[in-house]
Motif scaffolding. Structure first.
Motif, mmCIF file in Angstrom:
data_model
loop_
_atom_site.group_PDB
_atom_site.id
_atom_site.type_symbol
_atom_site.label_atom_id
_atom_site.label_comp_id
_atom_site.label_asym_id
_atom_site.label_seq_id
_atom_site.Cartn_x
_atom_site.Cartn_y
_atom_site.Cartn_z
ATOM 1 N N ILE A 1 0.811 -1.309 0.029
ATOM 2 C CA ILE A 1 -0.083 -0.296 0.127
ATOM 3 C C ILE A 1 1.016 1.314 -0.250
ATOM 4 O O ILE A 1 0.767 2.228 -0.863
ATOM 5 C CB ILE A 1 -1.013 -0.071 1.030
ATOM 6 N N TYR A 2 1.857 1.200 0.855
ATOM 7 C CA TYR A 2 2.997 2.211 1.001
ATOM 8 C C TYR A 2 3.376 2.631 -0.571
ATOM 9 O O TYR A 2 3.602 3.806 -0.809
ATOM 10 C CB TYR A 2 3.892 1.912 1.674
ATOM 11 N N ASN A 3 3.761 1.659 -1.188
ATOM 12 C CA ASN A 3 4.393 1.970 -2.663
ATOM 13 C C ASN A 3 3.547 2.398 -3.426
ATOM 14 O O ASN A 3 3.839 2.823 -4.552
ATOM 15 C CB ASN A 3 5.095 0.601 -3.024
ATOM 16 N N LEU A 4 2.361 2.244 -3.308
ATOM 17 C CA LEU A 4 1.190 2.963 -4.302
ATOM 18 C C LEU A 4 1.220 4.405 -4.217
ATOM 19 O O LEU A 4 0.751 5.205 -5.087
ATOM 20 C CB LEU A 4 -0.089 2.434 -3.783
ATOM 21 N N PHE A 5 1.894 4.899 -2.897
ATOM 22 C CA PHE A 5 1.576 6.317 -2.719
ATOM 23 C C PHE A 5 3.069 7.044 -2.564
ATOM 24 O O PHE A 5 2.893 8.228 -2.873
ATOM 25 C CB PHE A 5 0.704 6.602 -1.409
ATOM 26 N N ALA A 6 3.780 6.294 -2.262
ATOM 27 C CA ALA A 6 5.094 6.916 -1.883
ATOM 28 C C ALA A 6 6.074 5.888 -1.822
ATOM 29 O O ALA A 6 6.056 4.840 -1.356
ATOM 30 C CB ALA A 6 5.123 7.558 -0.563
ATOM 31 N N ARG A 7 7.655 6.403 -2.336
ATOM 32 C CA ARG A 7 8.605 5.456 -2.269
ATOM 33 C C ARG A 7 9.481 6.270 -0.964
ATOM 34 O O ARG A 7 10.572 5.605 -0.660
ATOM 35 C CB ARG A 7 9.268 5.378 -3.476
ATOM 36 N N GLU A 8 9.459 7.436 -0.553
ATOM 37 C CA GLU A 8 10.398 7.947 0.362
ATOM 38 C C GLU A 8 9.585 9.056 0.962
ATOM 39 O O GLU A 8 8.603 9.370 0.607
ATOM 40 C CB GLU A 8 11.435 8.457 0.013
ATOM 41 N N ARG A 9 10.136 9.864 1.684
ATOM 42 C CA ARG A 9 9.419 11.208 2.238
ATOM 43 C C ARG A 9 8.067 10.869 2.956
ATOM 44 O O ARG A 9 7.178 11.300 2.317
ATOM 45 C CB ARG A 9 9.422 12.238 1.338
ATOM 46 N N ILE A 10 8.127 10.296 4.046
ATOM 47 C CA ILE A 10 6.592 10.221 4.946
ATOM 48 C C ILE A 10 7.146 11.083 6.141
ATOM 49 O O ILE A 10 8.352 11.224 6.571
ATOM 50 C CB ILE A 10 6.504 8.870 5.150
ATOM 51 N N PRO A 11 6.081 11.503 6.976
ATOM 52 C CA PRO A 11 4.573 11.203 6.368
ATOM 53 C C PRO A 11 4.256 12.097 5.313
ATOM 54 O O PRO A 11 4.837 12.967 4.704
ATOM 55 C CB PRO A 11 3.875 11.803 7.887
ATOM 56 N N ARG A 12 2.947 11.596 4.863
ATOM 57 C CA ARG A 12 2.289 12.259 3.696
ATOM 58 C C ARG A 12 0.979 12.546 4.005
ATOM 59 O O ARG A 12 0.480 11.654 4.867
ATOM 60 C CB ARG A 12 2.608 11.486 2.332
ATOM 61 N N ILE A 13 0.320 13.550 3.384
ATOM 62 C CA ILE A 13 -1.047 13.843 3.745
ATOM 63 C C ILE A 13 -1.596 14.036 2.399
ATOM 64 O O ILE A 13 -1.060 14.744 1.532
ATOM 65 C CB ILE A 13 -1.167 15.206 4.338
ATOM 66 N N TYR A 14 -3.022 13.370 2.326
ATOM 67 C CA TYR A 14 -3.262 13.185 0.784
ATOM 68 C C TYR A 14 -4.640 13.943 0.936
ATOM 69 O O TYR A 14 -5.481 13.469 2.095
ATOM 70 C CB TYR A 14 -3.556 11.840 0.218
ATOM 71 N N PHE A 15 -5.286 14.840 0.357
ATOM 72 C CA PHE A 15 -6.480 15.387 0.369
ATOM 73 C C PHE A 15 -7.373 14.839 -1.185
ATOM 74 O O PHE A 15 -6.762 15.005 -2.060
ATOM 75 C CB PHE A 15 -6.760 16.690 0.381
ATOM 76 N N ILE A 16 -8.376 14.050 -0.655
ATOM 77 C CA ILE A 16 -9.114 13.419 -1.793
ATOM 78 C C ILE A 16 -10.436 13.966 -1.929
ATOM 79 O O ILE A 16 -11.109 13.984 -1.054
ATOM 80 C CB ILE A 16 -9.205 11.823 -1.733
ATOM 81 N N ASP A 17 -10.915 14.350 -3.135
ATOM 82 C CA ASP A 17 -12.391 14.913 -3.119
ATOM 83 C C ASP A 17 -13.392 13.853 -3.365
ATOM 84 O O ASP A 17 -13.210 12.688 -3.304
ATOM 85 C CB ASP A 17 -12.365 15.703 -4.363
ATOM 86 N N GLU A 18 -14.643 14.091 -3.492
ATOM 87 C CA GLU A 18 -15.591 13.478 -3.331
ATOM 88 C C GLU A 18 -15.669 12.440 -4.602
ATOM 89 O O GLU A 18 -16.614 11.399 -4.553
ATOM 90 C CB GLU A 18 -17.024 14.017 -3.284
ATOM 91 N N ASN A 19 -14.903 12.696 -5.621
ATOM 92 C CA ASN A 19 -14.782 11.710 -6.882
ATOM 93 C C ASN A 19 -13.568 10.665 -6.699
ATOM 94 O O ASN A 19 -13.368 10.246 -7.905
ATOM 95 C CB ASN A 19 -14.781 12.659 -8.085
ATOM 96 N N SER A 20 -13.144 10.673 -5.584
ATOM 97 C CA SER A 20 -11.954 9.881 -5.212
ATOM 98 C C SER A 20 -10.811 10.369 -6.156
ATOM 99 O O SER A 20 -9.703 9.426 -6.340
ATOM 100 C CB SER A 20 -12.211 8.360 -5.646
ATOM 101 N N VAL A 21 -10.619 11.759 -6.428
ATOM 102 C CA VAL A 21 -9.547 12.197 -7.326
ATOM 103 C C VAL A 21 -8.414 12.926 -6.190
ATOM 104 O O VAL A 21 -9.009 13.739 -5.497
ATOM 105 C CB VAL A 21 -9.811 13.264 -8.214
ATOM 106 N N VAL A 22 -7.315 12.416 -6.084
ATOM 107 C CA VAL A 22 -6.343 13.147 -5.369
ATOM 108 C C VAL A 22 -6.084 14.696 -5.737
ATOM 109 O O VAL A 22 -5.694 14.915 -6.790
ATOM 110 C CB VAL A 22 -4.888 12.256 -5.370
ATOM 111 N N ARG A 23 -6.198 15.515 -5.050
ATOM 112 C CA ARG A 23 -6.492 17.152 -5.014
ATOM 113 C C ARG A 23 -5.149 17.631 -4.597
ATOM 114 O O ARG A 23 -4.495 18.309 -5.292
ATOM 115 C CB ARG A 23 -7.480 17.693 -4.701
#
Length: 80
Positions: free
Chosen positions: A36-58
């Motif tokens: 799961i981690y590799n789907l979003f980042a390979r380095e530099r954590i922590p990360r904050i994702y804001f995802i809209d109501e259409n499941s699009v990472v904004r």
């Protein structure tokens, strides 16, 4: 709105014990692999994702530089 903390390379029992000892109430998902981690980042954590109501990472933020409160609040409001 949902918020989930992801523990990579962690067992459920380890994360649960730590959460309990610290009194955390946020939902978490312990992941024994880093898939799961590799789907979003390979380095530099922590990360904050804001995802809209259409499941699009904004918006994506990490700790270089740490986003300020106003930036996070604005991003959140745009996604709600």
């Amino acid at each position: 709105m949902e918020f989930v903390c992801i523990g990579r390379m962690e067992r459920e029992s380890d994360v649960s014990g730590y959460w309990d000892s610290c009194g955390y109430t946020l939902p978490f998902s312990a992941q024994e692999t880093d898939d799961i981690y590799n789907l979003f980042a390979r380095e530099r954590i922590p990360r904050i994702y804001f995802i809209d109501e259409n499941s699009v990472v904004r918006y994506v933020y990490d700790d270089r530089p740490v986003p300020d409160y106003d930036t996070l609040e604005s991003s959140l409001k745009e996604c709600l």
